[in-house]
Design an enzyme around this catalytic site. Sequence first.
Site, PDB file in Angstrom:
ATOM      1  CD  GLU A 196      -8.468 -17.748  10.443  1.00  0.00           C
ATOM      2  OE1 GLU A 196      -8.251 -17.435   9.759  1.00  0.00           O
ATOM      3  OE2 GLU A 196      -8.921 -17.178  11.538  1.00  0.00           O
ATOM      4  CE  LYS A 219     -12.854 -11.548  12.957  1.00  0.00           C
ATOM      5  NZ  LYS A 219     -11.546 -11.340  13.694  1.00  0.00           N
TER       6      LYS A 219
END
Length: 433
Positions: free
Chosen positions: A209, A343
């Site tokens: 990330e 999500k």
Amino acid sequence: MSKIVKVIGREIIDSRGNPTVEAEVHLEGGFVGMAAAPSGASTGSREALELRDGDKSRFLGKGVLKAVSAVNGPIAEVIIGKDAKDQANIDQIMIELDGTENKSKFGANAILAVSLANAKAAAAAKGMPLYAHIAELNGTPGKYSMPLPMMNIINGGEHADNNVDIQEFMIQPVGAKTLKEAVRIGSEVFHNLAKVLKSKGMNTAVGDEGGYAPNLESNAAALAAIKEAVEKAGYVLGKDVTLAMDCAASEFYNKETGMYELKGEGKSFTSNEFTHYLEGLTKEYPIVSIEDGLDESDWDGFAYQTKVMGGKLQLVGDDLFVTNTKILKEGIEKGIANSILIKFNQIGSLTETLAAIKMAKDAGYTAVISHRSGETEDATIADLAVGTAAGQIKTGSMSRSDRVAKYNQLIRIEEALGAAAPFNGLKEVKGQH
């Protein structure tokens, strides 16, 4: 003008070099929407199914040709001729045709890619930006806000090849007056963190990330390094910048023994002991948000954690709730956590994602819009965060185009909306009003 005339699915590559599904939805008036499904590493066991081929001779079994065939075949057949503006209907048709509880027939990766591409095509047909169309679908037309970013600048757990057990150490640039300023503060702290780590002889390679992934002697050492970086950048920790963590505790929970094992520190804890370990960190550092602080199945432990810390800080359920309204409803009734991570590939369609955000907000929970560790250049979550006025976003660090694409889209949206999309900073975080 908004009738669907063509649907195309294809296999593309995500930020980890694995295949994912991209879909295009074409409408009568020549309007096109294109979107790609993201993919997680530390996944909740109750997430909608990401369909992979399992053919070891292609992409080590991770191909998505079955999901792509579903897009080009049965999904295309049922939605061609339908009105793309009716998002709920398009999503419902796909869900019913799939017919499984967890979208395992076509794959949530197939259904989601089409769902998002459809929304983009409909926005184009209406001549409006995606965030504006999402606000209309959400029943909140014209109501926007810019999200406070949670920037994952030290990666551990499943996102990095290091000895740090807690998966994400994040900064929130709460002293900023605008999203653009928040991004600048985040960038400055990120670069100063590299200097801090280098001065200690540590690795500054990045994880999935975009955050650094050094070997550190403890989780507290990660927080200490970030504190030093914040100060080095000229900011005050607790005033200009606050901290957040994603423990992803399911990844270090031992189901046999019922213990939380921090192997990096050589420590293990019972459920309640781990809550008090985290509470200790919050007393030492200005941590305002903790995600997945216990295993997804440890509901008694979560009830205790919420009782101990829920009044003071934001407790976010990710693997705990998996963007699923049935599970979230139960959590709300039992007083578990006070925030949900959103999500959209955990549930697999835009309509169901909007329902989860609405349910959370109606119950006084916050909703944090999130990327996955496997991403693409698709920046739909930026529009989702603004269009639902969710207030918070997690989309990684200040490196890797797959992360930065979302920040850049937010900068563009803020420029377009100006005062119509306020940046509320710390006020968006549960328990920090």
